[in-house]
Design a protein around this motif. Structure first.
Motif, PDB file in Angstrom:
ATOM      1  N   GLU A 163       0.839  -1.205   0.000  1.00 31.40           N
ATOM      2  CA  GLU A 163       0.000   0.000   0.000  1.00 31.40           C
ATOM      3  C   GLU A 163       0.873   1.254   0.000  1.00 31.40           C
ATOM      4  OE1 GLU A 163      -3.383   0.919   0.274  1.00 31.40           O
ATOM      5  OE2 GLU A 163      -3.928  -1.084  -0.378  1.00 31.40           O
ATOM      6  N   ALA A 164       1.929   1.257   0.796  1.00 27.67           N
ATOM      7  CA  ALA A 164       2.834   2.405   0.856  1.00 27.67           C
ATOM      8  C   ALA A 164       3.535   2.612  -0.485  1.00 27.67           C
ATOM      9  CB  ALA A 164       3.854   2.218   1.975  1.00 27.67           C
ATOM     10  N   ILE A 165       3.931   1.526  -1.137  1.00 27.27           N
ATOM     11  CA  ILE A 165       4.556   1.620  -2.458  1.00 27.27           C
ATOM     12  C   ILE A 165       3.574   2.237  -3.458  1.00 27.27           C
ATOM     13  CG2 ILE A 165       5.404   0.253  -4.420  1.00 27.27           C
ATOM     14  CD1 ILE A 165       6.565  -1.703  -2.219  1.00 27.27           C
ATOM     15  N   ALA A 166       2.339   1.758  -3.430  1.00 24.71           N
ATOM     16  CA  ALA A 166       1.321   2.306  -4.337  1.00 24.71           C
ATOM     17  C   ALA A 166       1.130   3.803  -4.103  1.00 24.71           C
ATOM     18  CB  ALA A 166       0.000   1.558  -4.165  1.00 24.71           C
ATOM     19  N   PRO A 204      -1.910   4.871  -8.675  1.00 24.90           N
ATOM     20  CA  PRO A 204      -2.616   4.698  -9.949  1.00 24.90           C
ATOM     21  C   PRO A 204      -3.454   3.422  -9.952  1.00 24.90           C
ATOM     22  CG  PRO A 204      -0.370   3.965 -10.168  1.00 24.90           C
ATOM     23  CD  PRO A 204      -0.496   4.551  -8.777  1.00 24.90           C
ATOM     24  N   GLY A 205      -4.520   3.418 -10.724  1.00 23.57           N
ATOM     25  CA  GLY A 205      -5.326   2.218 -10.865  1.00 23.57           C
ATOM     26  C   GLY A 205      -4.641   1.218 -11.783  1.00 23.57           C
ATOM     27  N   GLY A 206      -5.082  -0.010 -11.726  1.00 27.55           N
ATOM     28  CA  GLY A 206      -4.608  -1.028 -12.650  1.00 27.55           C
ATOM     29  C   GLY A 206      -3.290  -1.687 -12.298  1.00 27.55           C
ATOM     30  N   THR A 237       3.431  -4.128 -13.911  1.00 24.65           N
ATOM     31  CA  THR A 237       2.736  -2.843 -13.808  1.00 24.65           C
ATOM     32  C   THR A 237       3.415  -1.884 -12.833  1.00 24.65           C
ATOM     33  OG1 THR A 237       1.260  -3.754 -12.101  1.00 24.65           O
ATOM     34  CG2 THR A 237       0.485  -3.850 -14.397  1.00 24.65           C
ATOM     35  N   VAL A 238       3.961  -2.418 -11.748  1.00 24.37           N
ATOM     36  CA  VAL A 238       4.635  -1.556 -10.771  1.00 24.37           C
ATOM     37  C   VAL A 238       5.937  -1.021 -11.364  1.00 24.37           C
ATOM     38  CG1 VAL A 238       5.628  -1.436  -8.446  1.00 24.37           C
ATOM     39  CG2 VAL A 238       3.547  -2.773  -8.842  1.00 24.37           C
TER      40      VAL A 238
END
Length: 116
Positions: A50-53, A59-61, A84-85
């Motif tokens: 979650e922290a990385i996101a 972003p979505g997806g 994706t990341v």
């Protein structure tokens, strides 16, 4: 240069209750290397993802399987990214992540700095 910062906190018992109610969620959120860890470590890795996101701008997806948190004996945990990341990190010019995770008293937390 710091490109992004993210933080997250997870209640370990509540998180494990959610995994218990939705068994397929474990496969969705965690890579095979992470799935069999103890409850507090799973919650900490979820907080890390979650922290990385958040550091990536949420972003979505993005695929949860495209980030793995590895324990390093005697050192800071390491983030391995793919798919994706990796694509989002590359688009933002991120070259490394600095991650700190902790778990105590039923709470897991993670903080990440994305550097480029």
């Amino acid at each position: 240069m710091i490109i992004g910062v993210g933080i997250d906190v997870v209640d370990v018992a509540r998180f494990m209750d959610t995994l218990g109610r939705t068994p397929r969620l474990r496969e969705k959120l965690f890579t095979p290397a992470e799935r069999d860890l103890p409850a507090s470590s799973l919650a900490a890795r979820f907080a890390a993802k979650e922290a990385i996101a958040k550091a990536l701008g949420a972003p979505g997806g993005m695929n949860w399987q495209d980030a793995t948190v590895h324990r390093v004996v005697g050192g800071a945990p390491q983030v391995e990214i793919t798919g994706t990341v990796q694509a989002r990190a590359t688009a933002l010019g991120i070259t490394s992540f600095h991650l700190s995770i902790s778990h105590d008293a039923g709470i897991a937390s993670a903080m990440v700095v994305a550097e480029g």
